[in-house]
Design a protein around this motif. Structure first.
Motif, mmCIF file in Angstrom:
data_model
loop_
_atom_site.group_PDB
_atom_site.id
_atom_site.type_symbol
_atom_site.label_atom_id
_atom_site.label_comp_id
_atom_site.label_asym_id
_atom_site.label_seq_id
_atom_site.Cartn_x
_atom_site.Cartn_y
_atom_site.Cartn_z
ATOM 1 N N ASP A 244 2.687 4.567 0.780
ATOM 2 C CA ASP A 244 2.738 5.283 2.051
ATOM 3 C C ASP A 244 1.909 6.562 2.036
ATOM 4 O OD1 ASP A 244 4.426 3.378 3.110
ATOM 5 O OD2 ASP A 244 6.256 4.486 2.613
ATOM 6 N N ARG B 134 1.500 -5.534 11.387
ATOM 7 C CA ARG B 134 0.521 -5.498 10.304
ATOM 8 C C ARG B 134 0.798 -4.317 9.385
ATOM 9 N NH1 ARG B 134 -3.153 -8.992 9.500
ATOM 10 N NH2 ARG B 134 -3.729 -10.451 11.159
ATOM 11 N N SER B 135 0.629 -4.567 8.101
ATOM 12 C CA SER B 135 0.743 -3.497 7.112
ATOM 13 C C SER B 135 -0.399 -3.628 6.118
ATOM 14 C CB SER B 135 2.089 -3.558 6.380
ATOM 15 O OG SER B 135 2.256 -4.813 5.743
ATOM 16 N N ARG B 136 -0.805 -2.493 5.565
ATOM 17 C CA ARG B 136 -1.908 -2.495 4.617
ATOM 18 C C ARG B 136 -1.431 -2.962 3.243
ATOM 19 N NH1 ARG B 136 -4.978 3.086 4.538
ATOM 20 N NH2 ARG B 136 -2.846 3.912 4.502
ATOM 21 N N VAL B 137 -2.326 -3.628 2.529
ATOM 22 C CA VAL B 137 -2.014 -4.126 1.195
ATOM 23 C C VAL B 137 -3.212 -3.931 0.278
ATOM 24 C CG1 VAL B 137 -0.327 -5.849 1.965
ATOM 25 C CG2 VAL B 137 -2.751 -6.481 1.803
ATOM 26 N N ILE B 138 -2.922 -4.036 -1.020
ATOM 27 C CA ILE B 138 -3.946 -4.095 -2.056
ATOM 28 C C ILE B 138 -3.998 -5.538 -2.543
ATOM 29 C CG2 ILE B 138 -4.639 -3.323 -4.345
ATOM 30 C CD1 ILE B 138 -4.851 -1.105 -2.350
ATOM 31 N N PHE C 208 0.859 -1.185 0.000
ATOM 32 C CA PHE C 208 0.000 0.000 0.000
ATOM 33 C C PHE C 208 0.895 1.235 0.000
ATOM 34 C CE2 PHE C 208 -3.253 2.919 1.461
ATOM 35 C CZ PHE C 208 -4.449 2.349 1.036
ATOM 36 N N LYS D 38 -6.578 7.203 -0.511
ATOM 37 C CA LYS D 38 -7.679 6.371 -0.988
ATOM 38 C C LYS D 38 -7.318 5.752 -2.332
ATOM 39 C CE LYS D 38 -11.164 8.192 -3.123
ATOM 40 N NZ LYS D 38 -12.385 8.959 -3.470
ATOM 41 N N GLN E 75 -8.892 -3.796 -0.144
ATOM 42 C CA GLN E 75 -7.815 -3.474 0.781
ATOM 43 C C GLN E 75 -7.782 -4.517 1.889
ATOM 44 O OE1 GLN E 75 -7.528 0.784 1.933
ATOM 45 N NE2 GLN E 75 -9.325 1.065 0.620
ATOM 46 N N GLY E 76 -6.598 -4.789 2.379
ATOM 47 C CA GLY E 76 -6.470 -5.742 3.473
ATOM 48 C C GLY E 76 -5.202 -5.464 4.266
ATOM 49 N N THR E 77 -4.848 -6.377 5.149
ATOM 50 C CA THR E 77 -3.602 -6.276 5.904
ATOM 51 C C THR E 77 -2.922 -7.629 5.926
ATOM 52 O OG1 THR E 77 -4.651 -6.772 8.033
ATOM 53 C CG2 THR E 77 -4.497 -4.439 7.392
ATOM 54 N N TYR F 33 -4.499 6.567 -7.358
ATOM 55 C CA TYR F 33 -4.975 6.769 -5.999
ATOM 56 C C TYR F 33 -4.990 8.257 -5.644
ATOM 57 C CZ TYR F 33 0.023 7.178 -4.743
ATOM 58 O OH TYR F 33 1.341 7.561 -4.654
#
Length: 255
Positions: free
Chosen positions: A93, A147-151, A91, A97, A137-139, A162
């Motif tokens: 930094d 945890r980190s956000r991902v696509i 995701f 959105k 979106q997920g983690t 974005y």
């Protein structure tokens, strides 16, 4: 040049405050109210609509890939993402959105009626209506259990369009400036003036300004193509604004 202090002082004027500020960090009730709400309010409004000046585009980095994909043919090079997705991408930094994912085949080459092909999760004048690339979106957990956000998507070599946070007021559209002042005025009005009647005026001013800013932004965008892909029509999707169509949430959605 316009800066955050200028924006705050315009906001203070809008709510009828008797004082202005010299810095946003100074020791005054007006500065404290502006400082408390400024950044969060800016993020809210820039997320709310696909403002052209907040648009960014980046090639995503693969963090996880399903076995059998080009990046992970034998299952030895990456951990696998959650089912049913083929890829988990990092995701960005600076992403406020995600808007949509561009396919490798449509990165500035193919067109419909001369308009570059993209895929949109929100249909507007700045986003062309074209075949969807589904994503959510997920983690994920890294090796240190952080945890980190991902696509999550099935798209190979995905690029993400974005919304990026743009903090420099000189880069904002003039209509957005008015809309932001109206929204910030709603947040600081009571703390600065204690005037409930003025708060009502600030709310109405903000709503009107946001409506006008969105309309102006849409009118400045590229023309929407009145086109729906056959694969979408065949599945009975009649509403191109259906968010589930553009961000599928189940295995059926990506079949």
């Amino acid at each position: 040049m316009t800066n955050a202090v200028d924006i705050c002082n315009m906001t203070l004027s809008a709510v009828g405050a008797s004082s202005t500020i010299s810095t946003i960090d100074e020791q005054s009730a007006e500065a404290a109210a502006c400082n408390l709400h400024y950044t969060q309010t800016l993020k809210e409004l820039q997320r709310l609509h696909n403002w052209p000046f907040t648009r960014a585009n980046i090639a995503l980095s693969v963090l996880q890939a399903r076995e059998g994909t080009p990046e992970n043919p034998d299952g030895d090079d990456f951990d696998e993402p959650e089912w049913p997705w083929n890829y988990a991408y990092g995701f960005p930094d600076d992403c406020l959105k995600p808007r949509y994912i561009m396919t490798q085949e449509t990165n500035g080459s193919a067109t419909i009626d001369g308009v570059p092909l993209t895929t949109a999760d929100e249909i507007g004048a700045n986003d062309v209506r074209t075949p969807t690339v589904r994503f959510i979106q997920g983690t994920i957990l890294d090796e240190q259990s952080n945890r980190s956000r991902v696509i999550l998507t099935n798209q190979y070599q995905a690029r993400l369009v974005y919304t990026v946070l743009v903090e420099d007021p000189d880069l904002w559209d003039s209509n957005f400036v008015t809309a932001f002042i109206g929204r910030l005025a709603q947040k600081i009005c009571i703390g600065v003036t204690g005037d409930k009647a003025m708060l009502k005026l600030a709310v109405n001013m903000g709503l009107q300004a946001e409506s006008e800013a969105k309309a102006a932004s849409a009118n400045e965008g590229i023309t929407i193509q009145d086109w729906k892909p056959e694969s979408v029509a065949a599945h009975g999707y009649d509403d191109p604004n259906d968010s589930d169509l553009y961000q599928g949430n189940s295995a059926a959605d990506i079949a």
